[in-house]
Design a protein around this motif. Sequence first.
Motif, PDB file in Angstrom:
ATOM      1  N   GLU A 172       0.822  -1.204   0.000  1.00  0.00           N
ATOM      2  CA  GLU A 172       0.000   0.000   0.000  1.00  0.00           C
ATOM      3  C   GLU A 172       0.862   1.262   0.000  1.00  0.00           C
ATOM      4  O   GLU A 172       0.543   2.233  -0.692  1.00  0.00           O
ATOM      5  CB  GLU A 172      -0.944  -0.001   1.200  1.00  0.00           C
ATOM      6  CG  GLU A 172      -1.896   1.161   1.254  1.00  0.00           C
ATOM      7  CD  GLU A 172      -3.037   1.081   0.243  1.00  0.00           C
ATOM      8  OE1 GLU A 172      -3.769   2.069   0.120  1.00  0.00           O
ATOM      9  OE2 GLU A 172      -3.176   0.038  -0.424  1.00  0.00           O
ATOM     10  N   VAL A 173       1.953   1.267   0.754  1.00  0.00           N
ATOM     11  CA  VAL A 173       2.864   2.416   0.765  1.00  0.00           C
ATOM     12  C   VAL A 173       3.428   2.636  -0.628  1.00  0.00           C
ATOM     13  O   VAL A 173       3.492   3.765  -1.121  1.00  0.00           O
ATOM     14  CB  VAL A 173       3.990   2.233   1.810  1.00  0.00           C
ATOM     15  CG1 VAL A 173       5.144   3.199   1.578  1.00  0.00           C
ATOM     16  CG2 VAL A 173       3.423   2.405   3.214  1.00  0.00           C
ATOM     17  N   SER A 174       3.816   1.563  -1.286  1.00  0.00           N
ATOM     18  CA  SER A 174       4.326   1.683  -2.650  1.00  0.00           C
ATOM     19  C   SER A 174       3.258   2.254  -3.578  1.00  0.00           C
ATOM     20  O   SER A 174       3.533   3.155  -4.380  1.00  0.00           O
ATOM     21  CB  SER A 174       4.807   0.320  -3.150  1.00  0.00           C
ATOM     22  OG  SER A 174       5.313   0.434  -4.465  1.00  0.00           O
ATOM     23  N   ALA A 175       2.026   1.758  -3.461  1.00  0.00           N
ATOM     24  CA  ALA A 175       0.941   2.250  -4.310  1.00  0.00           C
ATOM     25  C   ALA A 175       0.619   3.719  -4.019  1.00  0.00           C
ATOM     26  O   ALA A 175       0.450   4.521  -4.951  1.00  0.00           O
ATOM     27  CB  ALA A 175      -0.312   1.388  -4.117  1.00  0.00           C
ATOM     28  N   LEU A 176       0.538   4.075  -2.743  1.00  0.00           N
ATOM     29  CA  LEU A 176       0.220   5.457  -2.373  1.00  0.00           C
ATOM     30  C   LEU A 176       1.271   6.445  -2.876  1.00  0.00           C
ATOM     31  O   LEU A 176       0.950   7.595  -3.178  1.00  0.00           O
ATOM     32  CB  LEU A 176       0.089   5.586  -0.854  1.00  0.00           C
ATOM     33  CG  LEU A 176      -1.148   4.974  -0.220  1.00  0.00           C
ATOM     34  CD1 LEU A 176      -1.008   4.947   1.303  1.00  0.00           C
ATOM     35  CD2 LEU A 176      -2.404   5.727  -0.634  1.00  0.00           C
ATOM     36  N   SER A 177       2.513   5.995  -2.941  1.00  0.00           N
ATOM     37  CA  SER A 177       3.608   6.879  -3.361  1.00  0.00           C
ATOM     38  C   SER A 177       3.947   6.711  -4.841  1.00  0.00           C
ATOM     39  O   SER A 177       4.968   7.228  -5.296  1.00  0.00           O
ATOM     40  CB  SER A 177       4.851   6.610  -2.513  1.00  0.00           C
ATOM     41  OG  SER A 177       5.381   5.323  -2.803  1.00  0.00           O
ATOM     42  N   SER A 178       3.120   5.993  -5.577  1.00  0.00           N
ATOM     43  CA  SER A 178       3.383   5.709  -6.995  1.00  0.00           C
ATOM     44  C   SER A 178       4.756   5.092  -7.194  1.00  0.00           C
ATOM     45  O   SER A 178       5.468   5.402  -8.149  1.00  0.00           O
ATOM     46  CB  SER A 178       3.235   6.981  -7.839  1.00  0.00           C
ATOM     47  OG  SER A 178       1.931   7.510  -7.717  1.00  0.00           O
ATOM     48  N   GLY A 179       5.151   4.242  -6.241  1.00  0.00           N
ATOM     49  CA  GLY A 179       6.414   3.522  -6.341  1.00  0.00           C
ATOM     50  C   GLY A 179       7.644   4.282  -5.872  1.00  0.00           C
ATOM     51  O   GLY A 179       8.751   3.746  -5.876  1.00  0.00           O
ATOM     52  N   ARG A 180       7.489   5.527  -5.440  1.00  0.00           N
ATOM     53  CA  ARG A 180       8.636   6.317  -4.977  1.00  0.00           C
ATOM     54  C   ARG A 180       9.200   5.828  -3.651  1.00  0.00           C
ATOM     55  O   ARG A 180      10.385   5.955  -3.398  1.00  0.00           O
ATOM     56  CB  ARG A 180       8.272   7.799  -4.821  1.00  0.00           C
ATOM     57  CG  ARG A 180       8.086   8.560  -6.104  1.00  0.00           C
ATOM     58  CD  ARG A 180       7.718  10.020  -5.861  1.00  0.00           C
ATOM     59  NE  ARG A 180       6.481  10.162  -5.087  1.00  0.00           N
ATOM     60  CZ  ARG A 180       6.415  10.435  -3.795  1.00  0.00           C
ATOM     61  NH1 ARG A 180       7.499  10.628  -3.086  1.00  0.00           N
ATOM     62  NH2 ARG A 180       5.245  10.545  -3.179  1.00  0.00           N
ATOM     63  N   VAL A 181       8.327   5.299  -2.781  1.00  0.00           N
ATOM     64  CA  VAL A 181       8.762   4.837  -1.460  1.00  0.00           C
ATOM     65  C   VAL A 181       8.600   3.324  -1.405  1.00  0.00           C
ATOM     66  O   VAL A 181       7.510   2.800  -1.603  1.00  0.00           O
ATOM     67  CB  VAL A 181       7.944   5.504  -0.331  1.00  0.00           C
ATOM     68  CG1 VAL A 181       8.351   4.951   1.032  1.00  0.00           C
ATOM     69  CG2 VAL A 181       8.105   7.017  -0.382  1.00  0.00           C
ATOM     70  N   THR A 182       9.711   2.654  -1.167  1.00  0.00           N
ATOM     71  CA  THR A 182       9.716   1.204  -1.038  1.00  0.00           C
ATOM     72  C   THR A 182      10.264   0.869   0.342  1.00  0.00           C
ATOM     73  O   THR A 182      11.407   1.199   0.647  1.00  0.00           O
ATOM     74  CB  THR A 182      10.606   0.551  -2.118  1.00  0.00           C
ATOM     75  OG1 THR A 182      10.134   0.971  -3.402  1.00  0.00           O
ATOM     76  CG2 THR A 182      10.566  -0.951  -2.019  1.00  0.00           C
ATOM     77  N   LEU A 183       9.426   0.252   1.160  1.00  0.00           N
ATOM     78  CA  LEU A 183       9.847  -0.122   2.509  1.00  0.00           C
ATOM     79  C   LEU A 183      10.314  -1.569   2.516  1.00  0.00           C
ATOM     80  O   LEU A 183       9.667  -2.437   1.936  1.00  0.00           O
ATOM     81  CB  LEU A 183       8.682   0.030   3.484  1.00  0.00           C
ATOM     82  CG  LEU A 183       8.156   1.440   3.715  1.00  0.00           C
ATOM     83  CD1 LEU A 183       6.962   1.394   4.656  1.00  0.00           C
ATOM     84  CD2 LEU A 183       9.230   2.344   4.265  1.00  0.00           C
ATOM     85  N   ARG A 184      11.407  -1.810   3.190  1.00  0.00           N
ATOM     86  CA  ARG A 184      11.851  -3.182   3.430  1.00  0.00           C
ATOM     87  C   ARG A 184      11.199  -3.659   4.717  1.00  0.00           C
ATOM     88  O   ARG A 184      10.868  -2.848   5.592  1.00  0.00           O
ATOM     89  CB  ARG A 184      13.362  -3.224   3.541  1.00  0.00           C
ATOM     90  CG  ARG A 184      14.032  -2.875   2.240  1.00  0.00           C
ATOM     91  CD  ARG A 184      15.524  -2.903   2.362  1.00  0.00           C
ATOM     92  NE  ARG A 184      16.078  -2.507   1.090  1.00  0.00           N
ATOM     93  CZ  ARG A 184      17.187  -3.003   0.605  1.00  0.00           C
ATOM     94  NH1 ARG A 184      17.865  -3.898   1.286  1.00  0.00           N
ATOM     95  NH2 ARG A 184      17.634  -2.595  -0.562  1.00  0.00           N
TER      96      ARG A 184
END
Length: 116
Positions: free
Chosen positions: A30-42
């Motif tokens: 969801e974080v990736s989707a909300l940020s349009s892929g700019r934020v990727t959490l490990r």
Amino acid sequence: MSSSEMREPTFLVLAALADGRKHGYAVISEVSALSSGRVTLRPGTLYAALDRLRDEGLVRPAGEEIVDGRLRRYYELTDAGAETLSTEAARLQSNADQALRKLRLRLGPAAGGGVA
């Protein structure tokens, strides 16, 4: 944490949980989707953030289940977390509105209001 110090990944984790409880991988997606892929959490980064947010009273554990032999831990936003997210979203919106207003002034009436 004051809202002016909130980092984007923290904001996005809270936003990811705003519509209901999620397990870790769902939060990452969801974080990736909300940020349009700019934020990727490990995973390690996410769980450290969730632990910190839990300690701050912004999220809480919301159950566990075993799926395909793996433990899924669920988290949800607390009322304090929802209020913090709302305050930060309003602050960011106000900043964006002011920036766009300034850009419209810079462009002037001849530009036809090309910046919304």
